[in-house]
Design a protein around this motif. Structure first.
Motif, PDB file in Angstrom:
ATOM      1  N   ALA A  90       0.936  -1.673  -0.354  1.00  0.00           N
ATOM      2  CA  ALA A  90       0.513   0.272  -0.006  1.00  0.00           C
ATOM      3  C   ALA A  90       0.987   0.874   0.050  1.00  0.00           C
ATOM      4  CB  ALA A  90      -1.005  -0.272   1.203  1.00  0.00           C
ATOM      5  N   PHE A  91       1.979   1.208   0.268  1.00  0.00           N
ATOM      6  CA  PHE A  91       3.023   2.391   0.843  1.00  0.00           C
ATOM      7  C   PHE A  91       3.837   2.659  -0.462  1.00  0.00           C
ATOM      8  CE2 PHE A  91       2.631   2.615   5.294  1.00  0.00           C
ATOM      9  CZ  PHE A  91       2.779   3.569   5.775  1.00  0.00           C
ATOM     10  N   GLN A  92       3.419   1.325  -1.097  1.00  0.00           N
ATOM     11  CA  GLN A  92       4.051   1.648  -2.912  1.00  0.00           C
ATOM     12  C   GLN A  92       3.462   2.004  -3.517  1.00  0.00           C
ATOM     13  OE1 GLN A  92       6.876  -1.267  -3.303  1.00  0.00           O
ATOM     14  NE2 GLN A  92       6.662  -2.083  -1.331  1.00  0.00           N
ATOM     15  N   ALA A  93       2.049   1.701  -3.376  1.00  0.00           N
ATOM     16  CA  ALA A  93       1.043   1.755  -4.522  1.00  0.00           C
ATOM     17  C   ALA A  93      -0.014   2.886  -4.187  1.00  0.00           C
ATOM     18  CB  ALA A  93      -0.066   0.598  -4.031  1.00  0.00           C
ATOM     19  N   PHE A  94       0.618   3.734  -3.047  1.00  0.00           N
ATOM     20  CA  PHE A  94      -1.319   4.733  -2.968  1.00  0.00           C
ATOM     21  C   PHE A  94       0.157   6.759  -2.550  1.00  0.00           C
ATOM     22  CE2 PHE A  94      -3.229   1.634  -0.800  1.00  0.00           C
ATOM     23  CZ  PHE A  94      -4.311   1.141  -2.526  1.00  0.00           C
ATOM     24  N   PHE A  95       1.278   6.023  -2.029  1.00  0.00           N
ATOM     25  CA  PHE A  95       2.339   7.249  -1.559  1.00  0.00           C
ATOM     26  C   PHE A  95       3.111   7.944  -2.807  1.00  0.00           C
ATOM     27  CE2 PHE A  95       0.530   5.540   2.769  1.00  0.00           C
ATOM     28  CZ  PHE A  95      -0.616   5.479   2.618  1.00  0.00           C
ATOM     29  N   ASN A  96       3.066   8.251  -3.506  1.00  0.00           N
ATOM     30  CA  ASN A  96       3.768   9.187  -4.559  1.00  0.00           C
ATOM     31  C   ASN A  96       3.611  10.244  -4.701  1.00  0.00           C
ATOM     32  OD1 ASN A  96       5.173   8.589  -7.268  1.00  0.00           O
ATOM     33  ND2 ASN A  96       3.803   8.239  -8.086  1.00  0.00           N
ATOM     34  N   SER A  97       3.425  10.588  -4.063  1.00  0.00           N
ATOM     35  CA  SER A  97       3.519  12.253  -3.823  1.00  0.00           C
ATOM     36  C   SER A  97       4.909  12.942  -3.234  1.00  0.00           C
ATOM     37  CB  SER A  97       2.289  12.921  -3.585  1.00  0.00           C
ATOM     38  OG  SER A  97       2.068  14.666  -3.090  1.00  0.00           O
ATOM     39  N   GLU A  98       5.212  14.626  -3.584  1.00  0.00           N
ATOM     40  CA  GLU A  98       6.122  15.076  -2.594  1.00  0.00           C
ATOM     41  C   GLU A  98       5.463  15.817  -0.914  1.00  0.00           C
ATOM     42  OE1 GLU A  98       7.491  18.403  -5.817  1.00  0.00           O
ATOM     43  OE2 GLU A  98       8.392  17.282  -6.755  1.00  0.00           O
ATOM     44  N   ALA A  99       4.478  15.556  -1.695  1.00  0.00           N
ATOM     45  CA  ALA A  99       3.620  15.583  -0.224  1.00  0.00           C
ATOM     46  C   ALA A  99       4.158  15.095   0.824  1.00  0.00           C
ATOM     47  CB  ALA A  99       2.399  16.619  -0.278  1.00  0.00           C
ATOM     48  N   PRO A 100       4.326  14.940   2.205  1.00  0.00           N
ATOM     49  CA  PRO A 100       4.910  13.931   3.087  1.00  0.00           C
ATOM     50  C   PRO A 100       3.255  13.280   3.773  1.00  0.00           C
ATOM     51  CG  PRO A 100       4.595  15.997   4.678  1.00  0.00           C
ATOM     52  CD  PRO A 100       4.885  16.255   2.908  1.00  0.00           C
ATOM     53  N   TYR A 118      11.599   2.592   0.863  1.00  0.00           N
ATOM     54  CA  TYR A 118      10.487   3.250  -0.290  1.00  0.00           C
ATOM     55  C   TYR A 118      10.920   4.777  -0.924  1.00  0.00           C
ATOM     56  CZ  TYR A 118       8.685  -0.939   0.316  1.00  0.00           C
ATOM     57  OH  TYR A 118       8.365  -2.512   0.630  1.00  0.00           O
ATOM     58  N   HIS A 119      11.895   5.486   0.298  1.00  0.00           N
ATOM     59  CA  HIS A 119      12.177   6.802   0.022  1.00  0.00           C
ATOM     60  C   HIS A 119      10.624   8.029  -0.329  1.00  0.00           C
ATOM     61  CE1 HIS A 119      15.839   5.649  -0.513  1.00  0.00           C
ATOM     62  NE2 HIS A 119      15.534   4.869  -1.721  1.00  0.00           N
ATOM     63  N   ILE A 120      10.213   8.108   0.533  1.00  0.00           N
ATOM     64  CA  ILE A 120       7.843   8.644   0.973  1.00  0.00           C
ATOM     65  C   ILE A 120       8.262   9.509   2.025  1.00  0.00           C
ATOM     66  CG2 ILE A 120       5.970   7.678   1.233  1.00  0.00           C
ATOM     67  CD1 ILE A 120       5.995   5.458   0.460  1.00  0.00           C
ATOM     68  N   CYS A 143       0.070  17.381   3.036  1.00  0.00           N
ATOM     69  CA  CYS A 143      -0.186  15.698   3.353  1.00  0.00           C
ATOM     70  C   CYS A 143      -0.531  15.200   1.744  1.00  0.00           C
ATOM     71  CB  CYS A 143      -1.685  15.975   3.524  1.00  0.00           C
ATOM     72  SG  CYS A 143      -2.248  14.136   4.474  1.00  0.00           S
ATOM     73  N   GLY A 144       0.536  14.167   1.790  1.00  0.00           N
ATOM     74  CA  GLY A 144       0.262  13.164   0.513  1.00  0.00           C
ATOM     75  C   GLY A 144      -0.326  11.851   0.815  1.00  0.00           C
ATOM     76  N   GLY A 145      -0.671  11.717   2.038  1.00  0.00           N
ATOM     77  CA  GLY A 145      -1.484  10.460   2.103  1.00  0.00           C
ATOM     78  C   GLY A 145      -1.465  10.460   3.855  1.00  0.00           C
ATOM     79  N   VAL A 146      -2.736   9.670   4.181  1.00  0.00           N
ATOM     80  CA  VAL A 146      -1.952   9.687   6.210  1.00  0.00           C
ATOM     81  C   VAL A 146      -2.543   8.107   6.889  1.00  0.00           C
ATOM     82  CG1 VAL A 146      -3.597  10.380   7.838  1.00  0.00           C
ATOM     83  CG2 VAL A 146      -3.333  11.573   6.252  1.00  0.00           C
ATOM     84  N   VAL A 147      -1.306   7.650   7.604  1.00  0.00           N
ATOM     85  CA  VAL A 147      -2.296   6.473   7.532  1.00  0.00           C
ATOM     86  C   VAL A 147      -2.015   6.196   9.334  1.00  0.00           C
ATOM     87  CG1 VAL A 147      -0.652   3.872   8.111  1.00  0.00           C
ATOM     88  CG2 VAL A 147      -0.347   5.223   6.169  1.00  0.00           C
ATOM     89  N   LEU A 148      -3.125   5.677   9.941  1.00  0.00           N
ATOM     90  CA  LEU A 148      -3.765   5.617  10.853  1.00  0.00           C
ATOM     91  C   LEU A 148      -3.928   4.303  11.324  1.00  0.00           C
ATOM     92  CD1 LEU A 148      -6.650   8.453  10.514  1.00  0.00           C
ATOM     93  CD2 LEU A 148      -4.436   8.451  11.890  1.00  0.00           C
ATOM     94  N   VAL A 175      -4.556   9.159  -0.377  1.00  0.00           N
ATOM     95  CA  VAL A 175      -6.248   7.860   0.564  1.00  0.00           C
ATOM     96  C   VAL A 175      -5.240   8.229   1.506  1.00  0.00           C
ATOM     97  CG1 VAL A 175      -4.671   5.377   0.699  1.00  0.00           C
ATOM     98  CG2 VAL A 175      -4.605   6.654  -1.904  1.00  0.00           C
ATOM     99  N   VAL A 176      -6.310   7.525   2.311  1.00  0.00           N
ATOM    100  CA  VAL A 176      -6.161   7.110   3.993  1.00  0.00           C
ATOM    101  C   VAL A 176      -6.121   5.886   4.183  1.00  0.00           C
ATOM    102  CG1 VAL A 176      -7.356   7.802   6.097  1.00  0.00           C
ATOM    103  CG2 VAL A 176      -7.207   9.140   4.147  1.00  0.00           C
ATOM    104  N   ILE A 177      -5.334   5.246   4.748  1.00  0.00           N
ATOM    105  CA  ILE A 177      -5.650   4.026   5.576  1.00  0.00           C
ATOM    106  C   ILE A 177      -5.392   3.304   6.998  1.00  0.00           C
ATOM    107  CG2 ILE A 177      -3.935   1.735   5.661  1.00  0.00           C
ATOM    108  CD1 ILE A 177      -2.159   2.689   3.493  1.00  0.00           C
ATOM    109  N   VAL A 178      -6.252   2.656   7.227  1.00  0.00           N
ATOM    110  CA  VAL A 178      -7.013   2.523   8.190  1.00  0.00           C
ATOM    111  C   VAL A 178      -5.892   1.184   8.795  1.00  0.00           C
ATOM    112  CG1 VAL A 178      -8.797   1.917   9.902  1.00  0.00           C
ATOM    113  CG2 VAL A 178      -8.699   4.064   8.382  1.00  0.00           C
ATOM    114  N   ASP A 179      -5.248   1.298   9.560  1.00  0.00           N
ATOM    115  CA  ASP A 179      -4.981  -0.377   9.770  1.00  0.00           C
ATOM    116  C   ASP A 179      -5.851  -1.051  11.307  1.00  0.00           C
ATOM    117  OD1 ASP A 179      -3.389  -2.403  10.774  1.00  0.00           O
ATOM    118  OD2 ASP A 179      -1.365  -1.623  11.088  1.00  0.00           O
ATOM    119  N   GLU A 180      -6.691  -1.932  11.073  1.00  0.00           N
ATOM    120  CA  GLU A 180      -7.915  -2.004  11.938  1.00  0.00           C
ATOM    121  C   GLU A 180      -7.123  -3.528  12.382  1.00  0.00           C
ATOM    122  OE1 GLU A 180     -11.984  -0.162  11.085  1.00  0.00           O
ATOM    123  OE2 GLU A 180     -11.790  -2.233  10.365  1.00  0.00           O
ATOM    124  N   ALA A 181      -5.341  -3.964  12.523  1.00  0.00           N
ATOM    125  CA  ALA A 181      -5.184  -5.462  13.289  1.00  0.00           C
ATOM    126  C   ALA A 181      -6.060  -5.446  14.635  1.00  0.00           C
ATOM    127  CB  ALA A 181      -3.461  -4.873  13.750  1.00  0.00           C
TER     128      ALA A 181
END
Length: 351
Positions: A90-100, A118-120, A143-148, A175-181
């Motif tokens: 998911a990091f490789q697929a969805f986070f391809n922006s200059e914004a963090p 992955y140099h993100i 913002c280039g994406g969010v992971v929660l 893209v907002v990733i929600v990790d529901e482990a």
């Protein structure tokens, strides 16, 4: 002679895996209960001769079983070698922006490792003083994406799903990733929202609620737009990323989910009772909807308590290199009798 081109990266440090007799292992958030009878039957009846063939490319039976449980089409699921595999893709697929990419300063430690690998570009957003997730802190910044992670680890704190939905709706351009482990130990999932929001990607693992940490199976859930991209990444890395036996046993777990739902409820009840026991000892216990608690000891340092427990073959997690929680211990929830032994061992330290 120097070798050119070698990567330099600080790897993720997993919890210790001691292998002692009669130990109480409460340091890696494994499930206190074993797999279901259906999983055991699937294991004993597995035809090992099939292993001469490659595993499937799409894990269709497992995805169909998940779809029935979650009320979604099988096409909404992608399966991986643990949720770590899914999150890495998911990091490789969805986070391809200059914004963090933004994620909390106290959360799953692998996020930072993947971003570096992955140099993100990324930015860690501090949790509130009480370790709760303050989504307002994510507004009005590049913002280039969010992971929660929800509930979060290692804090155990849960953010209501309605607030997550509102945040996803406000940020339709990332893209907002929600990790529901840990979601099945008390929270409410946002998985159904992938039908409404095409920028939402949800990850799950079989390692916690399904008692299959040693199997290494996880999955991602999303709409067609994101699925097309992450599937392309998967097929560019390892099309056969889930072995045949893992797929078979994970499918059996999903098909016997009532057993696991009951175990999750038992663990939640043990967690709440154990938290009360610790509070009676004067410990600070963060609110948790996971299968662990983050606690601050009273009367002794976290280091002293950690070492005392380890001397008694009770293993918990200690984070001395993370300043904000250096005085805390993370304790997984085991069987009721294991937690009772731990409490008695703590009482001995205080006498």
């Amino acid at each position: 002679m120097e070798i050119k081109g070698l990567r330099q990266i600080a790897p993720y440090v997993a919890g210790a895996q001691p292998n002692e007799k009669e130990m109480i292992k409460l340091n890696t958030n494994e499930n206190a209960y074993g797999p279901s009878a259906a999983v055991m039957q699937a294991l004993t009846s597995f035809d090992a001769d099939q292993l001469k063939r490659y595993s499937s490319l799409d894990q269709a039976p497992l995805r169909e079983a998940l779809g029935q449980v979650h009320g979604l089409p099988a096409e909404a699921f992608i399966i991986g070698n643990g949720s770590d595999d899914i999150l890495s893709m998911a990091f490789q697929a969805f986070f391809n922006s200059e914004a963090p990419v933004l994620f909390p300063d106290l959360t799953y430690g692998f996020y930072k490792v993947w971003a570096d690998l992955y140099h993100i570009p990324y930015e860690e957003v501090p949790l509130a003083e009480d370790f709760s997730l303050d989504l307002s802190a994510y507004e009005d910044r590049p913002c280039g994406g969010v992971v929660l992670t929800n509930p979060n680890a290692p804090t155990g704190r849960y953010k209501d799903w309605t607030e997550i939905e509102a945040f996803v709706a406000r940020h339709a351009d990332i893209v907002v990733i929600v990790d529901e482990a840990y979601i099945n130990f008390g929270g409410q999932s946002v998985i159904s929202l992938v039908k409404t929001y095409d920028n939402l990607f949800v990850t799950r693992t079989f390692s916690k609620d399904a008692s299959l940490a040693g199997l290494r199976v996880g999955y991602g859930v999303c709409g067609p737009r994101l699925m097309k991209v992450i599937t392309a990444v998967k097929n560019s890395i390892n099309p056969y990323n889930v072995n045949m036996l893992s797929e078979r046993l994970a499918t059996a777990a999903v098909q016997s989910w009532d057993y696991y739902a009951d175990n999750c409820q038992k663990i939640a009840e043990t967690r709440d009772g154990f938290s009360q026991d610790l509070r009676q000892l004067g410990y600070e216990v963060l609110p948790s909807l996971t299968n662990f608690v983050l606690v601050k000891p009273k009367g002794a340092s976290a280091k002293a308590v950690f070492e005392h427990l380890q001397a008694n073959k009770i293993y918990v997690r200690y984070f001395p290199k993370i300043d904000r929680i250096a005085d805390y211990l993370r304790i997984s929830i085991g069987l009721p009798e294991e937690m009772a032994t731990l409490v008695r061992t703590l009482e001995e330290l205080n006498t």
